[in-house]
Design a protein around this motif. Structure first.
Motif, short mmCIF file in Angstrom:
data_model
loop_
_atom_site.label_atom_id
_atom_site.label_comp_id
_atom_site.label_asym_id
_atom_site.label_seq_id
_atom_site.Cartn_x
_atom_site.Cartn_y
_atom_site.Cartn_z
N HIS A 21 0.84 -1.20 0.00
CA HIS A 21 0.00 0.00 0.00
C HIS A 21 0.87 1.24 0.00
CE1 HIS A 21 -2.84 -2.63 2.58
NE2 HIS A 21 -3.10 -2.81 1.30
N LEU A 22 0.34 2.34 -0.52
CA LEU A 22 1.03 3.62 -0.43
C LEU A 22 1.26 3.91 1.05
CD1 LEU A 22 2.07 6.12 -1.98
CD2 LEU A 22 -0.18 7.14 -1.57
N ASN A 23 2.51 4.20 1.41
CA ASN A 23 2.85 4.48 2.80
C ASN A 23 2.09 5.71 3.28
OD1 ASN A 23 4.63 6.04 4.87
ND2 ASN A 23 5.28 3.90 4.98
N GLN A 24 1.59 5.65 4.49
CA GLN A 24 0.74 6.72 5.02
C GLN A 24 1.39 8.10 4.97
OE1 GLN A 24 0.86 7.61 8.87
NE2 GLN A 24 2.60 6.32 9.37
N SER A 25 2.69 8.20 5.16
CA SER A 25 3.35 9.51 5.15
C SER A 25 3.38 10.13 3.75
CB SER A 25 4.77 9.41 5.70
OG SER A 25 5.58 8.64 4.84
N VAL A 26 3.29 9.31 2.72
CA VAL A 26 3.37 9.82 1.35
C VAL A 26 2.11 10.61 0.99
CG1 VAL A 26 3.73 9.18 -1.08
CG2 VAL A 26 4.94 7.96 0.74
N TYR A 27 0.98 10.29 1.62
CA TYR A 27 -0.23 11.06 1.38
C TYR A 27 0.02 12.54 1.68
CZ TYR A 27 -2.98 6.74 1.01
OH TYR A 27 -3.49 5.54 0.61
N LEU A 28 0.78 12.82 2.73
CA LEU A 28 1.11 14.20 3.08
C LEU A 28 1.97 14.84 1.99
CD1 LEU A 28 1.92 13.87 6.87
CD2 LEU A 28 -0.07 14.99 5.84
N SER A 29 2.91 14.08 1.45
CA SER A 29 3.76 14.59 0.36
C SER A 29 2.92 14.92 -0.87
CB SER A 29 4.84 13.59 0.00
OG SER A 29 5.73 13.41 1.05
N TYR A 30 1.99 14.03 -1.21
CA TYR A 30 1.11 14.29 -2.36
C TYR A 30 0.29 15.56 -2.13
CZ TYR A 30 1.90 9.55 -4.31
OH TYR A 30 2.44 8.42 -4.86
N ALA A 31 -0.24 15.72 -0.92
CA ALA A 31 -1.04 16.90 -0.60
C ALA A 31 -0.20 18.17 -0.71
CB ALA A 31 -1.63 16.77 0.81
N GLU A 32 1.01 18.13 -0.18
CA GLU A 32 1.87 19.32 -0.26
C GLU A 32 2.26 19.61 -1.71
OE1 GLU A 32 5.49 21.58 1.92
OE2 GLU A 32 4.80 19.66 2.72
N HIS A 33 2.53 18.57 -2.48
CA HIS A 33 2.85 18.75 -3.90
C HIS A 33 1.71 19.48 -4.61
CE1 HIS A 33 4.09 18.01 -7.98
NE2 HIS A 33 3.04 17.25 -8.20
N ALA A 34 0.48 19.09 -4.33
CA ALA A 34 -0.68 19.74 -4.95
C ALA A 34 -0.81 21.19 -4.50
CB ALA A 34 -1.96 18.96 -4.64
N ARG A 35 -0.57 21.46 -3.22
CA ARG A 35 -0.67 22.84 -2.73
C ARG A 35 0.37 23.74 -3.41
NH1 ARG A 35 -1.43 20.10 2.26
NH2 ARG A 35 0.69 20.62 2.94
N TRP A 36 1.63 23.27 -3.48
CA TRP A 36 2.67 24.09 -4.12
C TRP A 36 2.42 24.22 -5.62
CZ3 TRP A 36 5.36 27.62 -1.98
CH2 TRP A 36 5.74 27.52 -0.65
N SER A 37 1.89 23.18 -6.24
CA SER A 37 1.55 23.25 -7.67
C SER A 37 0.47 24.29 -7.91
CB SER A 37 1.10 21.89 -8.18
OG SER A 37 2.15 20.96 -8.14
N MET A 38 -0.50 24.35 -6.99
CA MET A 38 -1.57 25.33 -7.12
C MET A 38 -1.01 26.75 -6.96
SD MET A 38 -5.11 25.51 -5.07
CE MET A 38 -5.88 27.07 -4.79
N LEU A 39 -0.14 26.94 -5.98
CA LEU A 39 0.48 28.25 -5.80
C LEU A 39 1.21 28.67 -7.08
CD1 LEU A 39 1.85 27.92 -2.16
CD2 LEU A 39 0.16 29.58 -2.93
N GLN A 40 2.00 27.75 -7.64
CA GLN A 40 2.74 28.04 -8.88
C GLN A 40 1.77 28.39 -10.01
OE1 GLN A 40 6.46 28.28 -7.89
NE2 GLN A 40 6.12 28.10 -10.05
N ALA A 41 0.69 27.61 -10.16
CA ALA A 41 -0.29 27.86 -11.22
C ALA A 41 -0.95 29.23 -11.05
CB ALA A 41 -1.34 26.75 -11.23
N ALA A 42 -1.08 29.67 -9.80
CA ALA A 42 -1.69 30.98 -9.53
C ALA A 42 -0.68 32.11 -9.68
CB ALA A 42 -2.28 31.00 -8.12
#
Length: 140
Positions: A21-42
Motif C-alpha cells: 500500500h502507499l505508505n501513510q506519510s506519502v499522502y502528506l507529500s502528495y497533498a503538499e505537492h498539490a498545494r505548491w503546484s496550485m500556488l505556482q499555477a496561480a
C-alpha cells in the motif's frame, strides 16, 4: 461551482509499504505537492513569498484513508482553499483514483507566517489576492 485545482500523480513502488500500500506519510507529500503546484499555477512562487517576507504554514492536518493505493495507480490530487475571517484558512484535498474513487480526504488548517515577526499575518486572504496572478484558483 467549478472543479478544484488538481495535479496527476503516479504511485511509485518505492512509496509503498510492506503490504504493497502507499505508505501513510506519502499522502502528506502528495497533498503538499498539490498545494505548491496550485500556488505556482496561480503565479505565486516560493521566491515571491520569501521576498514579501511571508511563508505558508500548516498548523493541523487530518487524513481520512478510504481506499488503498498501490504502485502504478494513477491518481489526481485536488486542492481547494476555504477562507474564514481570521488568521487561518482551510485547505480541502482529495486523492482520487482514475475511476473517481476517493482514496483519501485531507483537510489542513494553514496560515501565512510573517517571517520576521514569526507571527501569523492578520489577513492571509489579502496577501494571496495581491500576490496571485490568478486569484480565482484560491477562490478569491
Amino acid at each position: 461551482m467549478s472543479e478544484p485545482f488538481s495535479v496527476p500523480v503516479t504511485v511509485r513502488g518505492y512509496e509503498t509499504d510492506v503490504l504493497g500500500h502507499l505508505n501513510q506519510s506519502v499522502y502528506l507529500s502528495y497533498a503538499e505537492h498539490a498545494r505548491w503546484s496550485m500556488l505556482q499555477a496561480a503565479g505565486v512562487s516560493q521566491a515571491t513569498l520569501v521576498s514579501k517576507g511571508v511563508g505558508p504554514i500548516v498548523m493541523e492536518t487530518t487524513i481520512r484513508y478510504l481506499r488503498e493505493l498501490l504502485a502504478g495507480d494513477e491518481v489526481e490530487v485536488t486542492c481547494a482553499f476555504e477562507w474564514g475571517e481570521g488568521k487561518t484558512f482551510r485547505v480541502r484535498q482529495a486523492i482520487r483514483k482514475a475511476d473517481g474513487t476517493v482514496a483519501a480526504e485531507i483537510t489542513a488548517v494553514g496560515g501565512l507566517l510573517d517571517l520576521k515577526a514569526r507571527k501569523l499575518v492578520a489577513d492571509p486572504r489579502e496577501y494571496f489576492r495581491a500576490l496571485a496572478a490568478d486569484p480565482e484558483l484560491f477562490g478569491l
